[in-house]
Each structure stands twice: as structure tokens, then as C-alpha cells.
Design a protein around this motif. Structure first.
Motif: not given
Length: 578
Positions: A2-6, A9-10, A16-17, A113
Motif C-alpha cells: 500500500k505504501h508503494y501504491v500510495n 499515485h499521490s 505520501s506516507t 514495502e
């Protein structure tokens, strides 16, 4: 993931996280995002020139403006070069990067990751004790070792992941120290000795080695210098931190041993002295009483002399029978033999090694040097009393002062773990037959001997008495000594050995002479070992004063004749069999 996707795409990359962990600016984060997006299309390696053009639409000279951002990402550890550059990051020229290829580092992929760096440190609190403080300092040394080129002037703009963690830790140490009210002894030590930052790192590295039992291989100079050096120039310059005149060594905070390396050089192994370790490891322990030395005890007594054993028993030239007796003596006073005798009930359990020995024979036959050889074999010190001085030193108080000799020895032996050997040199007057006439001087002499006899009876330890004149020995004394060893004048073969041993090896001799030929010729003269040594010394003084200092056989013969004409030592071998 989810952090990669976030991250890819932010709309606003700063939200972003993982952005708070990057410690880079927004444009540098965009470079990372472009490279992360490339992973989805199977592209994991990027040419720097093409990368800058794709992310920023830059061309020509504009490309150069973005090179510092690539270098910063390399320093932060978020990207790595896929080629090879010989210099460290701080020495890389910007233009070198232009046509190199880079990829996302394992650290950055792990961040994508997990979404965190796992760098969180416990909240700030005062140090409870010195161990808590040392734990943080030892972690600091671990991080410095990981950095390779460890000690750098860190700035918020150029921190790798390890450097960033190091900076956080160092800030935390300082914060905790500020709110710690109880003084930490190691910090006090550092301030008292005005250690700079590099000296402090070396000190903590060696301290870590002491606590770890020497398993970290941080004792050699190169390992310690690497901790505080960024490049080869600094390594050379920082060697001064550990030389003989350095602050750490001169103030005795650090010491070293030297060993020959397999290549003929000298390696130094560094350590922290025991007294400094005691202060650091046990800050609240009461100071130990200073060790009592034999020198200080003898100085207090003012009647003994300390003799230093120089030659072992094997180096002393002796008659075979005398040597055999001495070897037997050493076996009998061995600690294992004494333990066996205690087990059998022959010897009292609370008593140590005991031996009362007489060495008898003409002057210069090696009695004193043999006593010292025995001491060296038993690893014991020797304190000596010259018995010929007892009357001249203590006129009117001889009896009292005979006791003083033995009481003084007991006092010394009680305060030392390793009891010294008591050597009573020239003990003739103590051992001679007591006289029966009623004169005052004779009565005083007999009384002195009675006290001596009484003290010998009660003596615990190793006592060696030497004497030249034994035809008048009192049988009562003979019974009190359990070892009686005769020293004869050396035979011709032994005299040859003595001349060869004592003749100066670096001197010039007449052309027709060698040490071997001189020894054979001079051994024909019947001299004791002491006389041979004296003749050589007197001859050397005479020859050294000449303009052409060359030894002639006649020089030695002249001194031998002087010695023989002035010698009161007879040819008769005296005493009883051992």
C-alpha cells in the motif's frame, strides 16, 4: 504494497506516507517516484542524463542544475550506482554522474514495502546509571563502524540512512545527558581530560572492546583510526591521535602493547589501563588501598637491601655435585611437593614453603649469585642483610637487633603475598662455636648467638646463610639448617667457562689472541669466579684509558698477580659434606 501504491499515485507527493522519512526535497522525491513507477514496466536501471530529462523536461545546460539532486539521493542511500566509481561519495565530481546509471537501493525498496525506517528511538528520559549511557555510546560505535568512513561533519542535507540514525542517536545522547542529574563518571573523565570528539570516539571504542571481552577487533590502530577518518588524508593525519605524545596516551587514558608483525614491522594493540577501567566500570566502588611494595617496606625497615635476581641457576658455573644438590633442593620446595607433604601430615597445613640453608665455601665461589638464581627459579624476591655489620651498626644493642632482623622480616612477609627469601650474607660470627670464658664481650656474643639460634628455630620461609669459615661452626647451628651446600673453587674446566663468559665480547684483543685462547691460558691460574670477574673489570678500566685500547695477555696476568698477592683467601676447601 500500500505504501508503494500510495507513493506513486499521490497527487501531492509531500502527503505520501513515506515522504517524512525521505529527508529530501519535493523535486528529489519526484525523481524517486519516477524511478518507482519504472519498476512496473520492468525498468529498474536509469541513465542519469535521460532520467533528469524525463522528470524535469530539462535540456542542455538545464540538465546540470539537477545533478546535485542526484548526488544527494546517492548520499542519502535511496539510490545506488550500477557502475563503479573509485572515489567515495564526497569526492565524486558532479559531471562524473552525468553518464552513469543508477537504481533504487534496497533500503528505499524496503521503505516502500514497510512504510517506515524502524529508526524510532525510545522517548527521552534521564540516564538511570552509567550502564545506560554506555549502551547508547556503544550503539554509536556500531553505527560508526557501519559507515566505513565514519566520522563526518553531518548536515541535514546529506545524511544516509545510517548517518541519519547516527545523528538521531547523538542528539538523543545529548538530550538525555542534559536532564540527567547524577554525574556519570565516564563523562566526568572525558571533561576532566578535555577529550575532543575524535578522542572521545576512540576512548568509547576501546571501552566497548573491554566490555565485549575483546571480540570486536577494535584494538589495532587502523580500526580505531578508520572510526574517525573520512578519507586517506584524514587517516594519515589522525594517526597522531594514538602516538606517544597524544592526549589519550600522555594522560594514561589509553595504553598499548607492541608486537612484531610477520613482515618485520611493529603492531600496536591498544587498551584502557586497569585503573581507568576501575573508575568507569565501578564508579561507586571504594578506592582500593594502594598496593604495598617490597621497596616501600624495606625502606621502612632500614636494615635490609633488595637484591635483584639476574641470572638463573642454569647460568651459574657450579660443580656438578653442588648443582645436583641445588636441583634436589628446588624439587623439595616446589609447591606441589609441599602440598603432598601437607596431605600426608608431614607438614602443617597452615605453613608455606620452608627451607633453612647454609652455603659454605671460599669467597668468590658463587654463593650469593646462586642464592639469587634459586630466587629466580622460585620467582621470589630477595632481601639481604650483611651480618658482618651487626656489631658495628648496633654497638651495645646487638642482642636486641638480632631480633630486629627477624621481626623485620616477619613484618614484611606478613604484608606481601609472595614472601621474599631472607639472605644472611657473611653469617660467620652467628654460626661460630660459642665461647665459655666469662668476659663481658664473650657473654654478649654468646647471648647474641642464642637469640639467633632461637630465631632460626622459629623461622618460617626460606632463609639462606652464607659463610666462608666453617671449621668453627657450632653443632647446634648445623642441626637447625636442613640443607648444607658446599661451594668449592672452580676446577680448570670451570675457570675456562668463567673466563669465556666474562671476557668482553666487543673489545679488541692482540692479533695473536682470541677469547678462546685467552681463556685457556688464563684458566691455569687458580682463581675463584669472583676473582676472575674482578680481574677482568680491573683490566678493562686500565685498557680503556689507553690511546689504543687493545687487550694483551700480559694485562690480565699483571692484574691476576696483584689479586693473588693481596688475597686472604686460602686454598683449603672447608666445611662438611652436603
Amino acid at each position: 504494497m500500500k505504501h508503494y501504491v500510495n507513493f506513486i499515485h499521490s497527487k501531492n507527493i509531500k502527503k505520501s506516507t513515506i515522504y517524512p522519512h525521505l529527508k529530501c526535497d519535493e523535486l528529489e522525491a519526484e525523481i524517486l517516484r519516477y524511478m518507482a513507477e519504472g519498476l512496473m514496466s520492468g525498468n529498474d536501471e536509469f541513465n542519469v542524463l535521460n532520467l533528469i530529462g524525463s522528470v524535469f523536461g530539462a535540456k542542455d545546460v538545464q540538465l546540470l542544475m539537477h545533478l546535485p539532486k542526484i548526488k544527494n539521493l546517492l548520499e542519502l542511500g535511496w539510490v545506488v550506482q550500477t557502475g563503479f566509481l573509485s572515489a567515495g561519495m564526497s569526492q565524486i565530481a558532479m559531471l562524473e554522474l552525468l553518464n552513469t546509471s543508477i537504481a533504487l537501493s534496497p533500503s528505499f525498496l524496503k521503505l516502500l514495502e514497510d512504510g517506515a525506517l524502524n529508526l524510532e528511538l525510545p522517548e527521552i528520559s534521564p540516564y538511570e546509571d552509567h550502564l545506560e549511557y554506555l549502551k547508547d555510546q556503544f550503539l554509536r560505535i556500531d553505527l560508526l563502524q557501519k559507515l566505513g568512513y565514519s566520522f563526518q561533519k553531518l548536515s541535514s542535507a546529506s545524511l544516509s540512512r545510517t548517518q541519519y540514525r547516527l545523528k538521531l542517536l547523538e542528539e538523543r545522547i545529548l538530550s538525555r545527558l542534559k536532564i540527567t542529574k547524577t554525574p556519570i563518571q565516564v563523562q566526568v573523565l572525558i571533561k576532566e581530560n578535555s577529550l575532543n570528539a575524535k578522542e572521545e570516539i576512540i576512548f568509547f571504542a576501546l571501552l566497548k572492546e573491554e566490555y565485549s571481552g575483546g571480540d570486536e577487533n577494535l584494538r589495532d590502530m587502523n580500526s580505531l583510526i578508520d572510526l574517525v577518518s573520512e578519507d586517506e588524508y584524514e587517516r594519515i593525519k589522525n594517526r597522531a591521535l594514538l602516538d606517544e605524545k597524544s592526549n589519550l596516551v600522555e594522560k594514561n587514558l589509553v595504553d598499548y602493547d607492541e608486537m612484531l608483525s610477520p613482515f618485520g614491522g611493529i603492531n600496536r594493540t591498544f587498551f584502557i589501563p586497569e585503573e581507568v577501567l576501575e573508575k568507569v566500570m565501578h564508579p561507586n566502588r571504594k578506592k582500593k588501598k594502594p598496593k604495598i611494595s617490597l621497596q616501600s617496606l624495606v625502606k621502612e625497615q632500614e636494615i635490609f637491601e633488595i637484591l635483584e635476581p639476574k641470572a638463573s641457576l642454569d647460568e651459574v658455573v657450579l660443580y656438578p655435585k653442588t648443582r645436583e644438590t641445588l636441583q634436589s633442593l628446588l624439587k623439595q620446595v616446589d609447591s606441589n611437593v609441599v602440598a603432598r607433604l601437607k596431605e600426608w601430615g608431614i607438614k602443617e597445613k597452615n605453613k608455606g614453603i620452608d627451607a633453612r640453608i647454609i652455603f659454605y665455601g671460599p669467597a668468590g665461589t658463587g654463593k650469593t649469585i646462586t642464592a639469587l638464581g634459586i630466587a629466580k627459579s622460585l620467582k621470589k624476591p630477595v632481601i639481604s642483610f650483611d651480618c658482618s655489620k651487626i656489631l658495628s651498626m648496633y654497638v651495645g644493642e646487638s642482642e636486641k637487633n638480632v631480633r630486629k632482623i627477624f621481626d623485620g622480616y616477619k613484618e614484611i612477609a606478613k604484608k606481601l603475598k609472595n614472601n621474599p627469601i631472607l639472605l644472611l650474607d657473611e653469617a660467620d660470627q652467628f654460626l661460630s662455636v660459642r665461647v665459655s670464658s666469662g668476659g663481658g664481650a664473650e657473654k654478649m656474643h654468646n647471648q647474641m648467638q642464642n637469640i639467633f639460634l632461637e630465631q632460626i628455630e622459629k623461622f618460617e620461609g626460606i632463609l639462606i646463610a652464607t659463610t666462608n669459615l666453617l671449621e668453627t661452626i657450632d653443632s647446634a647451628f648445623s642441626r637447625r639448617f636442613n640443607y648444607k651446600i658446599e661451594f668449592k673453587k672452580p676446577s680448570i674446566d670451570q675457570r675456562i667457562m668463567l673466563w669465556e663468559k666474562y671476557l668482553p665480547k666487543n673489545a679488541k684483543y692482540a692479533k695473536s689472541e682470541t677469547i678462546k685462547t685467552l681463556s685457556l691460558a688464563l684458566a691455569e691460574y687458580s682463581l675463584s669466579g669472583g676473582q676472575i670477574s674482578l680481574v677482568i673489570k680491573n683490566t678493562a678500566y686500565k685498557v680503556a684509558a689507553r690511546e689504543n685500547p687493545v687487550f694483551q695477555r700480559e694485562d690480565f696476568v699483571e692484574e691476576i698477580k696483584k689479586e693473588q698477592s693481596g688475597s686472604f683467601d686460602g686454598e683449603k676447601n672447608l666445611g662438611f659434606k652436603s
